[in-house]
Design an enzyme around this catalytic site. Structure first.
Site, PDB file in Angstrom:
ATOM      1  CG  ASP A   1      -0.402  -0.093   2.520  1.00 27.90           C
ATOM      2  OD1 ASP A   1       0.838  -0.121   2.615  1.00 27.90           O
ATOM      3  OD2 ASP A   1      -1.163  -0.131   3.511  1.00 27.90           O
ATOM      4  CB  SER A   2       4.583   1.688  -0.113  1.00 33.11           C
ATOM      5  OG  SER A   2       4.785   0.531  -0.918  1.00 33.11           O
TER       6      SER A   2
ATOM      7  CG  ASP B   1       0.279  -4.026   2.084  1.00 32.82           C
ATOM      8  OD1 ASP B   1       0.153  -4.779   3.066  1.00 32.82           O
ATOM      9  OD2 ASP B   1       1.103  -3.092   2.031  1.00 32.82           O
TER      10      ASP B   1
ATOM     11  CE  LYS C   1       2.924  -5.898   3.821  1.00 27.95           C
ATOM     12  NZ  LYS C   1       2.361  -4.792   4.630  1.00 27.95           N
TER      13      LYS C   1
ATOM     14  CD  GLU D   1       0.145  -1.753   8.030  1.00 26.86           C
ATOM     15  OE1 GLU D   1      -0.217  -0.998   8.962  1.00 26.86           O
ATOM     16  OE2 GLU D   1       0.661  -1.344   6.975  1.00 26.86           O
TER      17      GLU D   1
ATOM     18  CD  GLU E   1       7.468  -0.449   7.808  1.00 25.98           C
ATOM     19  OE1 GLU E   1       6.584  -1.197   7.350  1.00 25.98           O
ATOM     20  OE2 GLU E   1       7.659   0.717   7.399  1.00 25.98           O
TER      21      GLU E   1
HETATM   22  O1  KIV Z   1       3.450  -1.085   1.634  1.00 30.10           O
HETATM   23  C1  KIV Z   1       4.590  -1.544   1.629  1.00 30.10           C
HETATM   24  O2  KIV Z   1       5.382  -1.299   0.721  1.00 30.10           O
HETATM   25  C2  KIV Z   1       4.979  -2.397   2.751  1.00 30.10           C
HETATM   26  C3  KIV Z   1       6.410  -2.786   2.855  1.00 30.10           C
HETATM   27  C4  KIV Z   1       7.287  -1.635   3.006  1.00 30.10           C
HETATM   28  C5  KIV Z   1       6.632  -3.815   3.898  1.00 30.10           C
HETATM   29  O3  KIV Z   1       4.174  -2.732   3.543  1.00 30.10           O
END
Ligand code: KIV
Length: 267
Positions: A46-47, A85, A115, A117, A184
Site C-alpha cells: 500500500d506504499s 497488501d 498481507k 498489519e 518494520e
Molecule cells: O506497503 C509496503 O510497501 C509495505 C512494505 C514496506 C513492507 O508494507
C-alpha cells in the site's frame, strides 16, 4: 533457482537457512523485471499510495485500486510469489469483510497471498482468512496504517514494555497461521529475538540483518523516489538521474532536429 515460489516454499526457505528477497511492485513492467531478476516475493504494497499516487501516507489508497495494481503485477510474474497488501479499513471492520476482501485479491487480482498489519489485535482476523485457504503474511512493529497512533514514523520497540508487546504480536501472528511476517522499524536485537523464536520467516524492513529475509520499496532502492529517504534504505541505483539525463537528451535532440534520424523513419 527454485521453480515457482509458493507460500509453503517461503516457510521451507527459513528451514533451509536461505535468505528471502522481497521487493514492492505496482505494475506489469516492473513486475516482469523484478521477477526475471530472481526476487522471491513481489509485494503489491500500500506504499503505492505514496510512490505511485503521491499521498503523504498509505491511508488513502482504496481496495479497488489495490486490486487493480495487483492484477497488473500478477500479469508480469512468472516465478515470484505475489502478495497483496490489504489497505486501511479493508480488514479492520469485521471478519466477514476481511475474508471477502482478502478473497477478492485472489479471485480478481490473481494474488497468491495477502498481507495484514497488526499482531494480537488481528489474531482472529488472520485465523479466519487462513481458514478459508488464503495464505497471510503478517506485519508488525512500525505499521504505517497506525501512523497517527504512533505520532509519526518512529522506530518501535525501543522501550522494554514496547519490546514485550511486539514479541507478543509476533507470537500471535504465528499462532494465527500466517506463513511469514514483516518486521518494520524495530531495533535489530529485537528482530533477532523474534526471528529466533518464530518458526515462520521474518522479513525485515528497517529491522536489521538478522531477519530471515528483507523487503524494500522498489522506488526507494532504485532512487526513483527522493521525497524522503529513511535510514534503512540502501540506494542500489540512481534511476531519477538516469531518467532525467535521458529525457533532457531527447528534448535537446527533438529541438535541434537530430531525432528522429533516418534509422527511425519509414521510406
Ligand atoms: O506497503 C509496503 O510497501 C509495505 C512494505 C514496506 C513492507 O508494507
Amino acid at each position: 533457482m527454485a521453480d515457482k515460489v509458493t507460500a509453503p516454499e517461503i516457510r521451507r526457505m527459513k528451514q533451509r537457512g536461505e535468505k528471502i528477497t522481497a521487493l514492492t511492485a505496482y505494475d506489469y513492467s516492473f513486475a516482469r523485471i523484478l521477477d526475471h531478476a530472481g526476487v522471491d516475493i513481489l509485494l503489491v504494497g500500500d506504499s503505492l499510495a505514496s510512490v505511485i499516487q503521491g499521498h503523504e501516507s498509505t491511508l488513502p489508497v482504496t481496495l479497488d485500486e489495490m486490486i487493480y495494481h495487483t492484477r497488473l503485477v500478477a500479469r508480469g510474474r512468472k516465478r515470484a510469489l505475489v502478495v497483496a497488501d490489504m489497505p486501511f479499513l479493508s480488514y479492520q471492520i469485521s471478519i466477514e469483510e476481511a475474508k471477502r476482501n482478502a478473497g477478492r485479491f485472489l479471485s480478481e487480482g490473481a494474488a497468491e497471498a495477502v498481507k495484514v498489519e497488526g499482531g494480537v489485535a488481528m489474531r482472529e482476523t488472520i485465523e479466519a482468512i487462513v481458514r478459508i485457504g488464503i495464505p497471510v503474511m503478517g506485519h508488525i512493529g512500525l505499521t504505517p496504517q497506525s501512523i497517527h497512533r504512533f505520532g509519526g514514523y518512529k522506530v518501535q520497540g525501543k522501550e522494554k514494555d514496547e519490546k514485550e508487546k511486539i514479541v507478543q504480536d509476533a507470537l500471535a501472528v504465528e499462532e494465527a497461521g500466517a506463513f511469514s511476517i514483516v518486521l518494520e522499524g524495530i531495533p535489530l536485537d529485537l528482530a533477532q529475538e523474534i526471528t529466533l523464536r518464530l518458526t515462520i520467516p521474518t522479513i525485515g524492513i528497517g529491522a536489521g540483518v538478522h531477519c530471515d529475509g528483507q523487503v524494500l520499496v522498489v522506488h526507494d532502492m532504485l532512487g526513483l523516489f527522493d521525497m524522503y529517504t529513511p535510514k534503512f534504505v540502501k540506494r542500489y541505483a540512481d534511476l531519477s538521474a538516469v531518467m532525467t539525463e535521458a529525457v533532457q537528451r531527447y528534448i535537446k535532440e527533438v529541438r535541434e532536429g537530430s531525432f528522429p534520424g533516418d534509422e527511425h523513419s519509414f521510406h
